[in-house]
Design a protein around this motif. Structure first.
Motif, PDB file in Angstrom:
ATOM      1  N   PRO A 180       0.856  -1.054  -0.090  1.00  0.00           N
ATOM      2  CA  PRO A 180      -0.026  -0.008   0.131  1.00  0.00           C
ATOM      3  C   PRO A 180       0.755   1.187  -0.072  1.00  0.00           C
ATOM      4  CG  PRO A 180      -1.085  -1.623   1.407  1.00  0.00           C
ATOM      5  CD  PRO A 180       0.223  -2.058   1.234  1.00  0.00           C
ATOM      6  N   TRP A 181       1.980   1.287   0.926  1.00  0.00           N
ATOM      7  CA  TRP A 181       2.621   2.580   0.808  1.00  0.00           C
ATOM      8  C   TRP A 181       3.535   2.809  -0.408  1.00  0.00           C
ATOM      9  CZ3 TRP A 181       1.422   6.515   3.459  1.00  0.00           C
ATOM     10  CH2 TRP A 181       0.484   6.335   4.395  1.00  0.00           C
ATOM     11  N   GLU A 182       3.800   1.753  -1.028  1.00  0.00           N
ATOM     12  CA  GLU A 182       4.687   1.985  -2.135  1.00  0.00           C
ATOM     13  C   GLU A 182       3.982   2.322  -3.306  1.00  0.00           C
ATOM     14  OE1 GLU A 182       8.161   1.517  -2.939  1.00  0.00           O
ATOM     15  OE2 GLU A 182       8.391   1.725  -0.726  1.00  0.00           O
ATOM     16  N   VAL A 183       2.542   1.830  -3.397  1.00  0.00           N
ATOM     17  CA  VAL A 183       1.919   2.462  -4.431  1.00  0.00           C
ATOM     18  C   VAL A 183       1.510   3.717  -4.140  1.00  0.00           C
ATOM     19  CG1 VAL A 183       1.149  -0.070  -5.054  1.00  0.00           C
ATOM     20  CG2 VAL A 183      -0.423   1.435  -3.409  1.00  0.00           C
ATOM     21  N   ARG A 184       1.251   3.993  -3.009  1.00  0.00           N
ATOM     22  CA  ARG A 184       0.895   5.429  -3.013  1.00  0.00           C
ATOM     23  C   ARG A 184       2.215   6.496  -3.062  1.00  0.00           C
ATOM     24  NH1 ARG A 184      -3.137   7.089   0.479  1.00  0.00           N
ATOM     25  NH2 ARG A 184      -4.214   5.216   1.404  1.00  0.00           N
ATOM     26  N   LYS A 185       3.345   5.928  -2.831  1.00  0.00           N
ATOM     27  CA  LYS A 185       4.642   6.759  -3.429  1.00  0.00           C
ATOM     28  C   LYS A 185       4.639   6.822  -4.801  1.00  0.00           C
ATOM     29  CE  LYS A 185       9.722   6.618  -2.625  1.00  0.00           C
ATOM     30  NZ  LYS A 185      10.791   5.819  -2.218  1.00  0.00           N
ATOM     31  N   LYS A 186       4.340   5.559  -5.692  1.00  0.00           N
ATOM     32  CA  LYS A 186       4.524   5.810  -6.931  1.00  0.00           C
ATOM     33  C   LYS A 186       3.570   6.669  -7.584  1.00  0.00           C
ATOM     34  CE  LYS A 186       7.033   3.421  -8.544  1.00  0.00           C
ATOM     35  NZ  LYS A 186       8.428   3.785  -9.132  1.00  0.00           N
TER      36      LYS A 186
END
Length: 419
Positions: A180-186
């Motif tokens: 979840p946090w990686e997709v937000r960052k992307k």
């Protein structure tokens, strides 16, 4: 009147432009207006309707078309302008990011000349679509108005990853993000570098090596985080999804449009109607993949997958249309040659749409998906002056949509009848 225009060159006009034709499609009312007149000043439509109701200004330049049908500039919600349709599979590895950007210049012009004045570019390497959009906006090159996604987001080893090379290369696509946090960052990174829409891959795909078409790839938790982050910034989200589980999870997570939509069940259709989700179903491209794909480098694995899902997708297109799901025009041009986008219209009618519904999918419906319906997607006062003309009446023969004669974008004649 100041005079009548010849129809064999390009124009940027100081005086109002008047276009008359035997008919005009009112996409909002779903009807045809006979003896039509459109008046354009600068880049805006100021009047449109039946000739008896409109007075032509004395200083206008008049383009009298006769047996033509006027329509809003067409909109394609699923293109890849920087993709080369002759380089699939392993041959795609030879294409550099700068080369993709240069290729996109040609494809942008081809698309515009086919009557598509607005596109949504759903995935491009190195933000090449952002660069192409900016070049078009700056007047450096010709092309449609672009809403761009930058690199598509996807899981490690998924459809939006590069799975062609072995482990030793440690290669992965720039949109890969897990958790979840990686997709937000992307999502944040894509927006930072110019994306105006977000696209992610919810399932496997036909043209990716080693993925199963129907298999879901992102968890619902990841989808929710990705979509929420994009919506917080005011962007709409599209998802590549062939499989039923991925389609339903994306709809429940709030996605704005689902691309391809090959495998459906009744629950997915009801979810789409409940949430107001749009389907973008590329019902022409299967003909190119199975007819020309091998020569273009499409892998045998991908050809086998297309043979499985192609007919099912078209049957599900019919089901979705009959059920009243919101539908937009999405061609997947880039898999097949750019400029041939209009070939899909006849297939949409063959597989269940009325001609009017097909035109609405590529105009007012697409504008509404993009939240641009107050400026694009219809011919009426106050809208951007994007107008095309097709010889004859395409509502009687949708194959006519493959040969657009006149293209006006932002009030400028970019293609005239003799070109």
């Amino acid at each position: 009147m100041a005079g009548s225009l010849a129809l064999n060159s390009l124009f940027t006009l100081a005086n109002p432009l008047v276009i008359t034709a035997d008919r005009m499609v009112d996409v909002k009312a779903g009807k045809v207006i006979e003896s039509a007149v459109v008046i354009i000043e600068d880049d805006v439509i100021v009047q449109a309707g039946h000739s008896k109701k409109i007075a032509i200004p004395d200083n206008a330049e008049v383009m009298a078309l006769g047996d033509y049908t006027l329509m809003p500039g067409l909109m394609d919600m699923h293109v890849h302008l920087t993709s080369d349709p002759t380089k699939h599979g392993y041959s795609s590895l030879s294409v550099s990011v700068p080369r993709a950007a240069i290729t996109g210049v040609k494809h942008a012009k081809d698309t515009l000349m086919a009557g598509f004045t607005t596109v949504r570019n759903v995935g491009a390497p190195g933000f090449t679509d952002v660069a192409l959009r900016d070049a078009i906006n700056d007047g450096d090159v010709q092309g449609p108005r672009m809403f761009v996604a930058g690199p598509s987001l996807g899981v490690t080893g998924g459809h939006c990853d590069n799975n062609l090379l072995p482990y030793g290369y440690h290669d992965k696509s720039e949109g890969v993000a897990d958790g979840p946090w990686e997709v937000r960052k992307k999502v944040r990174e894509n927006i930072k570098y110019g994306a105006t829409v977000i696209k992610f891959c919810a399932t496997g795909g036909v043209l990716s090596k080693g993925t199963k078409v129907g298999a879901r790839q992102y968890t619902e938790e990841e989808m929710q985080a990705l979509i929420e982050e994009a919506h917080l910034r005011g962007l709409t989200v599209a998802t590549h999804a062939h499989g039923t589980s991925g389609i339903k999870a994306a709809i429940r997570s709030g996605v704005d449009s689902v691309e391809h939509v090959s495998l459906l069940d009744d629950e997915a259709i009801e979810l789409a109607k409940k949430h107001g989700t749009y389907f973008s179903m590329d019902v022409y491209v299967t003909e190119y993949i199975l007819g020309e794909g091998e020569k273009a480098g499409i892998l045998p694995e991908s050809l086998a997958k297309e043979r499985i899902v192609g007919t099912k997708q078209r049957e599900n297109f019919r089901k979705a249309v009959k059920a009243g799901v919101n539908m937009v025009f999405g061609s997947d041009a880039g898999v097949y040659p750019h400029g041939n986008n209009g070939k899909q219209f006849a297939r949409m009618v063959t597989w269940g749409m009325t001609p009017m519904q097909a035109i609405q999918a590529a105009t007012i419906n697409s504008a509404t998906l993009l939240k641009q319906q107050e400026s694009l997607g219809s011919i009426e006062a106050g809208r951007k002056a994007d107008v095309i003309a097709v010889k004859g009446n395409p509502l009687d023969n949708m194959a006519l949509m493959e040969d657009v004669g006149l293209v006006v974008k932002d009030g400028q004649i970019v293609k005239s009848l003799a070109m």
